[in-house]
Enzyme design. Structure first.
Site, PDB file in Angstrom:
ATOM      1  N   GLU A 170     -74.459 -26.681 -36.593  1.00  0.00           N
ATOM      2  CA  GLU A 170     -74.543 -27.088 -37.994  1.00  0.00           C
ATOM      3  C   GLU A 170     -74.760 -28.595 -38.042  1.00  0.00           C
ATOM      4  O   GLU A 170     -74.010 -29.361 -37.439  1.00  0.00           O
ATOM      5  CB  GLU A 170     -73.257 -26.688 -38.735  1.00  0.00           C
ATOM      6  CG  GLU A 170     -73.331 -27.017 -40.198  1.00  0.00           C
ATOM      7  CD  GLU A 170     -72.407 -26.157 -41.061  1.00  0.00           C
ATOM      8  OE1 GLU A 170     -72.056 -25.033 -40.648  1.00  0.00           O
ATOM      9  OE2 GLU A 170     -72.019 -26.627 -42.141  1.00  0.00           O
ATOM     10  N   GLU A 309     -65.204 -25.233 -49.089  1.00  0.00           N
ATOM     11  CA  GLU A 309     -66.504 -24.605 -48.859  1.00  0.00           C
ATOM     12  C   GLU A 309     -66.385 -23.208 -48.251  1.00  0.00           C
ATOM     13  O   GLU A 309     -67.052 -22.882 -47.277  1.00  0.00           O
ATOM     14  CB  GLU A 309     -67.383 -25.510 -47.973  1.00  0.00           C
ATOM     15  CG  GLU A 309     -67.674 -26.858 -48.617  1.00  0.00           C
ATOM     16  CD  GLU A 309     -68.608 -27.740 -47.824  1.00  0.00           C
ATOM     17  OE1 GLU A 309     -68.582 -27.681 -46.592  1.00  0.00           O
ATOM     18  OE2 GLU A 309     -69.353 -28.511 -48.461  1.00  0.00           O
ATOM     19  N   LYS A 376     -62.864 -38.273 -44.036  1.00  0.00           N
ATOM     20  CA  LYS A 376     -64.217 -38.821 -43.888  1.00  0.00           C
ATOM     21  C   LYS A 376     -64.242 -40.260 -44.379  1.00  0.00           C
ATOM     22  O   LYS A 376     -63.463 -40.631 -45.261  1.00  0.00           O
ATOM     23  CB  LYS A 376     -65.221 -38.002 -44.707  1.00  0.00           C
ATOM     24  CG  LYS A 376     -65.485 -36.620 -44.138  1.00  0.00           C
ATOM     25  CD  LYS A 376     -66.637 -35.930 -44.861  1.00  0.00           C
ATOM     26  CE  LYS A 376     -66.806 -34.526 -44.298  1.00  0.00           C
ATOM     27  NZ  LYS A 376     -67.956 -33.792 -44.842  1.00  0.00           N
ATOM     28  N   ASP A 381     -69.590 -37.588 -48.907  1.00  0.00           N
ATOM     29  CA  ASP A 381     -69.958 -36.779 -47.744  1.00  0.00           C
ATOM     30  C   ASP A 381     -70.961 -37.489 -46.843  1.00  0.00           C
ATOM     31  O   ASP A 381     -72.132 -37.122 -46.835  1.00  0.00           O
ATOM     32  CB  ASP A 381     -70.549 -35.441 -48.218  1.00  0.00           C
ATOM     33  CG  ASP A 381     -70.718 -34.462 -47.069  1.00  0.00           C
ATOM     34  OD1 ASP A 381     -70.145 -34.699 -46.001  1.00  0.00           O
ATOM     35  OD2 ASP A 381     -71.430 -33.454 -47.261  1.00  0.00           O
ATOM     36  N   GLU A 403     -62.911 -39.921 -39.914  1.00  0.00           N
ATOM     37  CA  GLU A 403     -63.996 -39.037 -39.479  1.00  0.00           C
ATOM     38  C   GLU A 403     -65.326 -39.682 -39.834  1.00  0.00           C
ATOM     39  O   GLU A 403     -65.596 -39.966 -41.003  1.00  0.00           O
ATOM     40  CB  GLU A 403     -63.854 -37.665 -40.143  1.00  0.00           C
ATOM     41  CG  GLU A 403     -64.850 -36.642 -39.630  1.00  0.00           C
ATOM     42  CD  GLU A 403     -64.671 -35.255 -40.243  1.00  0.00           C
ATOM     43  OE1 GLU A 403     -63.655 -34.584 -39.958  1.00  0.00           O
ATOM     44  OE2 GLU A 403     -65.541 -34.839 -41.016  1.00  0.00           O
ATOM     45  N   GLU A 409     -77.027 -36.367 -40.585  1.00  0.00           N
ATOM     46  CA  GLU A 409     -77.278 -35.358 -41.618  1.00  0.00           C
ATOM     47  C   GLU A 409     -77.997 -35.924 -42.839  1.00  0.00           C
ATOM     48  O   GLU A 409     -78.959 -35.336 -43.329  1.00  0.00           O
ATOM     49  CB  GLU A 409     -75.952 -34.712 -42.034  1.00  0.00           C
ATOM     50  CG  GLU A 409     -76.103 -33.741 -43.191  1.00  0.00           C
ATOM     51  CD  GLU A 409     -74.795 -33.091 -43.615  1.00  0.00           C
ATOM     52  OE1 GLU A 409     -73.753 -33.349 -42.983  1.00  0.00           O
ATOM     53  OE2 GLU A 409     -74.829 -32.314 -44.585  1.00  0.00           O
TER      54      GLU A 409
HETATM   55  C1  GCU Z   1     -70.947 -31.337 -45.408  1.00  0.00           C
HETATM   56  C2  GCU Z   1     -71.963 -30.657 -44.556  1.00  0.00           C
HETATM   57  C3  GCU Z   1     -71.501 -29.299 -44.121  1.00  0.00           C
HETATM   58  C4  GCU Z   1     -70.111 -29.396 -43.513  1.00  0.00           C
HETATM   59  C5  GCU Z   1     -69.156 -30.145 -44.417  1.00  0.00           C
HETATM   60  C6  GCU Z   1     -67.825 -30.457 -43.747  1.00  0.00           C
HETATM   61  O1  GCU Z   1     -70.837 -30.688 -46.630  1.00  0.00           O
HETATM   62  O2  GCU Z   1     -73.179 -30.547 -45.251  1.00  0.00           O
HETATM   63  O3  GCU Z   1     -72.421 -28.785 -43.206  1.00  0.00           O
HETATM   64  O4  GCU Z   1     -69.632 -28.134 -43.262  1.00  0.00           O
HETATM   65  O5  GCU Z   1     -69.709 -31.369 -44.774  1.00  0.00           O
HETATM   66  O6  GCU Z   1     -67.621 -31.603 -43.412  1.00  0.00           O
HETATM   67  O7  GCU Z   1     -67.012 -29.580 -43.578  1.00  0.00           O
END
Ligand code: GCU
Length: 692
Positions: A170, A309, A376, A381, A403, A409
C-alpha cells in the site's frame, strides 16, 4: 553497462583513490581483529569484508587475536571481550553509552596503530562498523579520530505497509513486497541486503505488514474479512516464517514487529468478542503474545490502527483507546514488548484536522508504560506541507512516536523527485510550545518510550525505491531518527557522496537538485499557501493520490466565489486553538500566520493582499508557475550530468524528470484553472487561459 540486480544505494564503497589516504586506511584497516560470538558480529565481519575489500581494493585479513606482525589494525569488540580495547578506551564511558551507541578511536597499542570500534552492546558494534565505513567512504582522515555517538531515541522503525499474502504494498511505488511469505522460511538474499541498508543508517526496528490488516489494498468493504489480510500473520504457521525473517534482521540489530488486527481474538481466536475489557479477550492476547515470543524472542511489539478507515477498534465494543491499547500492552509487558497505537483516527468530524488532538489529548497519562502513541507529523495525512500536529508537546505523560512517510504518497509517488529531509527537519525543529516548555518535536523524541516510525515503501525493484533519488529519503530518515539534530546539508552531502562519488560537479548538482525538489513540488501541487489534498482520490479501488483533482474535495480547499482556504481558527472550527496559546495566537491572525500555512488556517478573499502586496489569487498563480519553472530547472540540472553519472542511473532519473515536468505542467494547468474558475480573477501575466 548491465544494471545491477540489486542496487547498493549508499553502500557502494568506492575504492579510495588518494594515495596518502589509501595508505593510511590500509595501515589501520587491512587487518581486522573482530571478536566472535554474537550473531551481530557475523554481520560486522561480512560488512568489513565487503566494505574494506572495496575501499582498499583488497580483502582485509580477519583475525581472532591481535595481528602482532602488522603495523596497524582495526579492533572491533567490547572492552570486556578484548584486551586491546580495554587498554585503549575509557571503559566507563563506553559502558555508559545507550544501547546502540559506539566509540570509534584511532590510537596506539603496544607499538601498533590501532583503530578501535567499540560499544557496550553488539548492536552498537554494528553501528560503529557502519559509521567507520561511512567515514572511509567519505574520504575522511583517520588520524586523531575520536568519536562517541549514541542514538537520540531507542525506537527507530521502518513501518512497511505490505500486504503479505498478495505481496502488494500500500502506497509503495517500487514493485512488490520484499517479504515473501510463500518462500519463507527460506531466506532471500535481498533480506540481508535490506537489513544492511537499514542498519547502516541506524534503523533498529521493522514492522513487516500493513497497518490495514483487514483490507488488503482496501479494494472494497466487502473484502473486509479477506483471507488475504495481514491479520493472519499471528497464526503459528506464519509465526514460524516470521522467526526465520527475524533471524536475518537480528544479525543487524533490527527487531521485528507486526501490525495486528484489533479484532484478532474473534478473527483468529474464535471468541465471540474482541472487547478489550473482557477477561477472555485479555487472556487470549496474553497467550498470543507468549506464543509470539516463543518464535521470536526479541520481538518488538504490536502496531495498531484501530477505529480508522474500516479497521476494527475499541469503539466497536464501547471501549476507548486507552482500554484498547492497554490490553495489548499488558499482554506484551512480561516479554518486554511495546504497543504502538496510532493516533490516525478520523471520521466523526467534518474536518479531520481537529480529531486527533480532541481524541487523544484527554487520554494523556492513562496509557500503560509500554504504549507509545504514534502520531503523523501533521493533522491531515502526509501532505506536501502541513502544520505540525498539535498532539506534539501536549501529552506530557504519554510516550509519543513521530510517524513520517518515507514513501512519496502525496509527493509524486517516486515519479517526481521530492526530497523529504528538509520537510522533516522543519517538523523536528518545530517548537511545540514557544512561550511554555519550549520543547521541539526533536526534544520530545529523546524520551524513553518515544521514537520514530518511517512509513516504508522499499520494494523488490532493483533500486529499492522506484526512483534512484528517493533512496535519499530512506537514508535521511534513518540518519535523522538516529540524530534529529543533524542538519539537512550534512545528511545530503553524506548521501550524495556515498551514492554518486566525489566528482565536485556531480556533488554540487545533485545536492542542489535534492534541496530544491521539495519546494518545487509544494509550489506546483499546492500553490504554496497552505492548501492541500488536491490529489485525485476517486473510488476506493482507483484511489491514487497522484493526479490533480482540486474540485474533488471542496472541504480541503474551501474554494468559493468569494475566497479560498479553511477557517481553522477561532471564527471557524477552532483547530488553531488546539495549540498552546502562543501558537494559537500566531496561527489565528492572518497577519502573523506563516504565509505557507495561511489558507490552511484561514478562508480569505481572493483579493486579500499579502506582505509583498500581491493578492492571494495572484500568489497562487505565481507559485504554481514557479513550481513548473523549478521542475524544468531540476530536469536541466540533472541533464547536465550526462556522462558524469553511470548510464543506468543517469537515464532512469532523466526519464523521470521528463515525466515530472509534464506532470508539473498538468498540475499547474489544473490548479490555476480551478483558482480562476472560482475567483473569476485573471492572472496578471495572462498565463491562465481565461475561458478554458
Ligand atoms: C492514508 C493512506 C492510506 C493509509 C492511511 C494510514 O490515508 O492513503 O493508504 O492506510 O493513511 O495511515 O493508515
Amino acid at each position: 553497462m548491465t544494471p545491477p540486480v540489486t542496487d547498493d544505494c549508499w553502500l557502494r564503497y568506492e575504492e579510495v583513490t588518494d594515495e596518502r589516504r589509501h595508505e593510511a586506511y590500509r595501515t589501520y584497516c587491512a587487518n581486522a581483529y573482530v571478536s566472535v560470538g554474537a550473531p551481530e558480529l557475523g554481520a560486522v565481519r561480512d560488512e568489513l569484508r565487503r566494505g574494506l575489500g572495496e575501499i582498499l581494493g583488497r580483502t582485509p585479513h580477519l583475525w581472532q587475536h591481535p595481528p602482532r606482525s602488522a603495523d596497524g589494525f582495526l579492533a572491533v569488540g567490547t572492552p570486556e571481550e578484548m584486551q586491546v580495547i580495554h587498554d585503549s578506551v575509557v571503559v566507563d564511558a563506553v559502558d555508559a553509552l545507550a544501547d546502540g551507541g559506539f566509540h570509534v578511536k584511532a590510537t596506539e597499542w603496544e607499538g601498533a596503530n590501532v583503530l578501535v570500534v567499540t560499544a557496550s552492546t553488539d548492536r552498537g558494534l554494528v553501528y560503529g562498523t557502519f559509521h567507520l565505513l561511512r567515514h572511509l567512504s567519505l574520504g575522511r582522515p583517520l588520524d586523531g579520530l575520536d568519536v562517541f555517538e549514541e542514538p537520540a531515541t531507542a525506537d527507530r522503525f521502518v513501518d512497511h505497509w505490505d500486504n503479505p499474502f498478495r505481496r502488494s504494498v500500500e502506497r509503495g511505488y517500487a514493485g512488490l513486497s520484499l517479504f515473501d511469505v510463500e518462500t519463507l522460511p527460506n531466506v532471500d538474499e535481498r533480506y540481508v541486503e535490506y537489513a544492511r541498508l537499514l542498519a547502516s543508517v541506524g534503523v533498529d526496528g521493522l514492522v513487516v505488514n500493513n497497518v490495514n490488516t483487514e483490507i488488503p489494498d482496501r479494494p472494497s468493504a466487502n473484502d473486509a474479512m479477506s483471507e488475504l489480510g495481514g491479520w493472519r500473520l499471528l497464526e503459528p504457521r506464519y509465526l514460524e516464517k516470521l522467526a526465520a525473517l527475524a533471524s536475518v534482521f537480528r544479525r543487524y540489530g533490527i527487531r521485528l514487529a507486526l501490525s495486528v488486527n484489533f479484532g484478532a481474538p474473534e478473527r483468529l481466536g474464535g471468541l465471540d468478542t474482541a472487547d478489550p475489557n473482557d477477561e477472555a479477550v485479555e487472556r487470549w492476547w496474553a497467550e498470543k503474545a507468549t506464543e509470539v515470543y516463543e518464535y521470536v524472542p526479541d520481538f518488538a511489539g504490536f502496531l495498531v490502527k484501530a477505529d480508522s478507515e474500516g479497521q476494527p477498534g475499541p469503539y466497536d465494543y464501547d471501549a476507548d483507546h486507552v482500554d484498547g491499547a492497554n490490553v495489548l500492552a499488558r499482554a506484551l509487558e512480561p516479554h518486554g514488548g511495546r504497543v504502538w497505537w496510532r493516533a490516525f483516527v478520523y471520521g466523526s468530524h467534518s474536518d479531520r484536522a481537529v480529531q486527533q488532538h480532541e481524541t487523544f489529548e484527554p487520554l494523556d497519562g492513562a496509557f500503560h508504560d509500554n504504549v507509545t502513541v504514534q502520531v503523523k507529523n501533521g493533522p491531515i495525512d502526509f501532505q506536501p506541507r502541513e502544520p505540525v500536529s498539535p498532539v506534539f508537546g501536549q501529552m506530557p505523560e504519554t510516550d509519543l512516536a513521530l510517524e513520517l512517510q518515507i514513501t512519496g504518497e502525496y509527493t509524486g509517488q517516486h515519479v517526481h523527485a521530492c526530497y523529504h529531509v528538509p520537510m522533516w527537519k522543519e517538523v523536528l525543529e518545530f517548537d511545540t510550545d514557544p512561550e511554555g516548555h519550549g520543547r521541539r518535536v526533536a526534544d520530545l523524541l529523546t524520551e524513553a518510550g518515544s521514537g520514530l516510525a518511517g512509513v516504508g515503501g522499499p520494494g523488490d525493484d532493483p533500486n529499492w525505491t522506484g526512483h534512484y533519488l528517493a533512496q535519499a529519503n530512506l537514508y535521511g530518515y534513518g540518519r535523522l531518527a538516529w540524530d534529529p539534530d543533524l542538519d539537512t546539508a550534512t545528511v545530503t552531502d553524506e548521501w550524495v557522496r556515498q551514492t554518486f562519488g566525489h566528482d565536485p560537479e556531480v556533488v554540487e548538482t545533485v545536492t542542489d537538485v535534492m534541496h530544491d525538489s521539495w519546494p518545487a513540488v509544494v509550489d506546483y501541487s499546492t500553490g504554496g499557501l497552505g492548501l492541500m489534498h488536491m490529489m485525485y482520490n476517486g473510488e476506493a479501488r482507483l484511489e491514487n493520490h497522484y493526479d490533480p483533482a482540486p474540485g474533488e474535495w471542496p472541504g480541503y480547499t474551501g474554494a468559493t466565489a468569494d475566497g479560498i482556504g479553511r477557517d481553522r481558527n477561532a471564527r471557524g472550527n477552532g483547530y488553531a486553538q488546539q495549540y498552546p496559546e502562543a501558537l494559537a495566537e500566531r496561527y489565528d491572525d492572518p497577519e502573523t500566520c506563516p504565509e505557507e500555512l495561511l489558507l490552511f488556517f484561514h478562508h480569505l478573499p481572493w483579493d486579500h493582499t499579502l506582505d509583498d502586496g500581491r493578492t492571494v489569487v495572484q500568489t497562487l498563480y505565481d507559485n504554481c508557475f514557479a513550481g513548473v519553472a523549478a521542475a524544468r530547472d531540476l530536469r536541466d540540472r540533472w541533464d547536465s550530468l550526462d556522462g558524469r553519472v553511470d548510464e543506468q542511473r543517469f537515464r532512469h532519473v532523466a526519464e523521470r524528470f521528463d515525466e515530472q515536468v509534464v506532470q508539473a505542467e498538468r498540475w499547474c494547468r489544473t490548479l490555476t484553472a480551478f483558482f480562476y474558475e472560482h475567483s473569476g480573477v485573471p492572472d496578471e501575466h495572462g498565463r491562465v487561459p481565461a475561458d478554458d
